[in-house]
Design a protein around this motif. Structure first.
Motif, PDB file in Angstrom:
ATOM      1  N   UNK A 122       0.818  -1.219   0.000  1.00 51.49           N
ATOM      2  CA  UNK A 122       0.000   0.000   0.000  1.00 51.49           C
ATOM      3  C   UNK A 122       0.847   1.262   0.000  1.00 51.49           C
ATOM      4  N   UNK A 123       2.140   1.101   0.215  1.00 49.41           N
ATOM      5  CA  UNK A 123       3.016   2.263   0.186  1.00 49.41           C
ATOM      6  C   UNK A 123       3.133   2.805  -1.245  1.00 49.41           C
ATOM      7  N   UNK A 124       2.888   1.921  -2.221  1.00 46.16           N
ATOM      8  CA  UNK A 124       2.863   2.360  -3.631  1.00 46.16           C
ATOM      9  C   UNK A 124       1.474   2.892  -3.928  1.00 46.16           C
ATOM     10  N   UNK A 125       1.351   4.139  -4.326  1.00 42.71           N
ATOM     11  CA  UNK A 125       0.024   4.726  -4.555  1.00 42.71           C
ATOM     12  C   UNK A 125      -0.774   3.937  -5.578  1.00 42.71           C
ATOM     13  N   UNK A 126      -2.011   3.572  -5.190  1.00 39.09           N
ATOM     14  CA  UNK A 126      -2.932   2.885  -6.085  1.00 39.09           C
ATOM     15  C   UNK A 126      -2.748   1.397  -6.146  1.00 39.09           C
ATOM     16  N   UNK A 173      -7.691   1.021   0.109  1.00 40.29           N
ATOM     17  CA  UNK A 173      -7.793   1.148   1.583  1.00 40.29           C
ATOM     18  C   UNK A 173      -8.712   0.117   2.214  1.00 40.29           C
ATOM     19  N   UNK A 174      -9.811  -0.252   1.504  1.00 40.79           N
ATOM     20  CA  UNK A 174     -10.735  -1.245   2.054  1.00 40.79           C
ATOM     21  C   UNK A 174     -10.075  -2.606   2.164  1.00 40.79           C
ATOM     22  N   UNK A 175      -9.293  -2.981   1.169  1.00 41.27           N
ATOM     23  CA  UNK A 175      -8.611  -4.266   1.230  1.00 41.27           C
ATOM     24  C   UNK A 175      -7.616  -4.328   2.378  1.00 41.27           C
ATOM     25  N   UNK A 176      -6.899  -3.204   2.604  1.00 40.23           N
ATOM     26  CA  UNK A 176      -5.936  -3.168   3.711  1.00 40.23           C
ATOM     27  C   UNK A 176      -6.645  -3.253   5.066  1.00 40.23           C
TER      28      UNK A 176
END
Length: 366
Positions: free
Chosen positions: A137-141, A145-148
């Motif tokens: 998730x540090x890589x944009x896109x 957010x829901x998956x994380x």
């Protein structure tokens, strides 16, 4: 006969005879007066009251008891596998006394262990998955957010489940420990009621499996009258005699007092600690305890004959203003000749001794 008749016919003889009879009558009257004077002794005496206490030695019944005593019952249902002790065995704290077996409890523990292991693996996978998604998730896109959030929730849920399974396994292991019966303190086995192969149940409370008592130190339990118990202090030395050792004087120290007066017997339970390292004494032995009561210094010591007891009251007769007065009193220590009294009395009051309950109030006493 003729001589007597001639004698009586003489006037002088008659006068002499009458004189003799009169003299005898006077003598009898004097004797009667003297006798009545000697029988006027009232049969009592007067004493003046003064403050004084009566020292008394009381002998009270007592009994030895184990310093610690426990009846051992099973904590779980099972069969007796082994019994390592018997009546009279000396054991130490933590020593295994007997082993039980319960296959269903062992299976439950195995299952709990396996569930915990599986929950641990599930949590490890969920945690690893969340950590990778977080890094991505540090890589944009790359990761929504829901998956994380879902991955983090899954890891937290698995962590909670893992902790629950760990607690369940710990509980099952603790229950398995109940199959091993250990001594809670040093002592002697005084009773054994089971043998290998016997089925024991938590619900069965009729007889314990074992009875354990600590006998290196004993309690001497005695019920002391409340008026005497109030004067006892911790560590006071008290003498006693045991029926098992006639004539042998022993001593102990006051260690504990219940602080509660038995309303039926008006006494307080007092305990003395008795050393028994040599093992000569045993719980249940009967004893006679000797207490030295110094008495009440505010009381009055009077002869026992001065206290009159009726069905309704206990009183003494005082002389006030020359007349008898009944005054209710309370008694304390006593000896064969004296007794302590307290009540509405003052030093210097005159007390009637030996009158008995036949003397009434208002009688003039000189």
């Amino acid at each position: 006969m003729k001589q007597i008749q001639i004698f009586l016919k003489r006037p002088t003889a008659i006068i002499l005879l009458l004189s003799m009879v009169a003299a005898m009558g006077c003598k009898d009257n004097a004797s009667a007066v003297q006798t009545s004077e000697t029988t006027t002794d009232p049969g009592y005496k007067l004493v003046k009251l003064q403050h004084a206490s009566v020292s008394q030695v009381l002998k009270l019944p007592a009994q030895l008891a184990a310093y610690e005593e426990v009846s051992i019952f099973p904590k779980v249902n099972g069969f007796v596998k082994q019994v390592w002790v018997d009546v009279g065995s000396h054991v130490k704290k933590g020593q295994v006394l007997m082993n039980l077996e319960a296959p269903e409890l062992e299976q439950a523990a195995v299952q709990a262990k396996e569930k915990y292991a599986r929950a641990t693996l599930d949590y490890a996978i969920s945690k690893e998955n969340y950590e990778r998604l977080r890094q991505a998730s540090l890589t944009p896109g790359a990761i929504s957010p829901m998956g994380l959030a879902s991955a983090k929730a899954k890891a937290d849920a698995d962590s909670t489940l893992c902790n629950a399974e760990r607690a369940n396994w710990d509980m099952e292991r603790a229950i398995l420990d109940y199959l091993k019966v250990s001594a809670p303190f040093d002592g002697v086995i005084s009773e054994r009621n089971v043998h290998p192969g016997a089925l024991v149940s938590v619900a069965g409370k009729d007889k314990p499996m074992l009875d354990l008592r600590q006998t290196e130190r004993l309690r001497l339990q005695v019920d002391v009258p409340e008026n005497l118990a109030s004067g006892l202090q911790d560590m006071d030395t008290v003498s006693f005699y045991l029926s098992a050792f006639p004539g042998k004087k022993m001593t102990g120290r006051v260690k504990r007092r219940s602080g509660v007066v038995n309303i039926q017997y008006r006494s307080e339970r007092v305990e003395l600690d008795i050393d028994n390292h040599d093992g000569r004494l045993a719980p249940g032995m009967y004893a006679d305890v000797l207490f030295q009561s110094k008495g009440n210094p505010a009381a009055f010591a009077v002869p026992k004959a001065a206290v009159i007891t009726s069905t309704e009251r206990k009183y003494v007769l005082l002389v006030r203003n020359g007349k008898t007065v009944k005054v209710d009193v309370a008694t304390g220590n006593e000896t064969p000749g004296s007794i302590e009294i307290t009540g509405d009395i003052e030093p210097g009051d005159e007390l009637v001794v030996g009158a008995g309950d036949e003397m009434k109030e208002g009688v003039t006493v000189k």
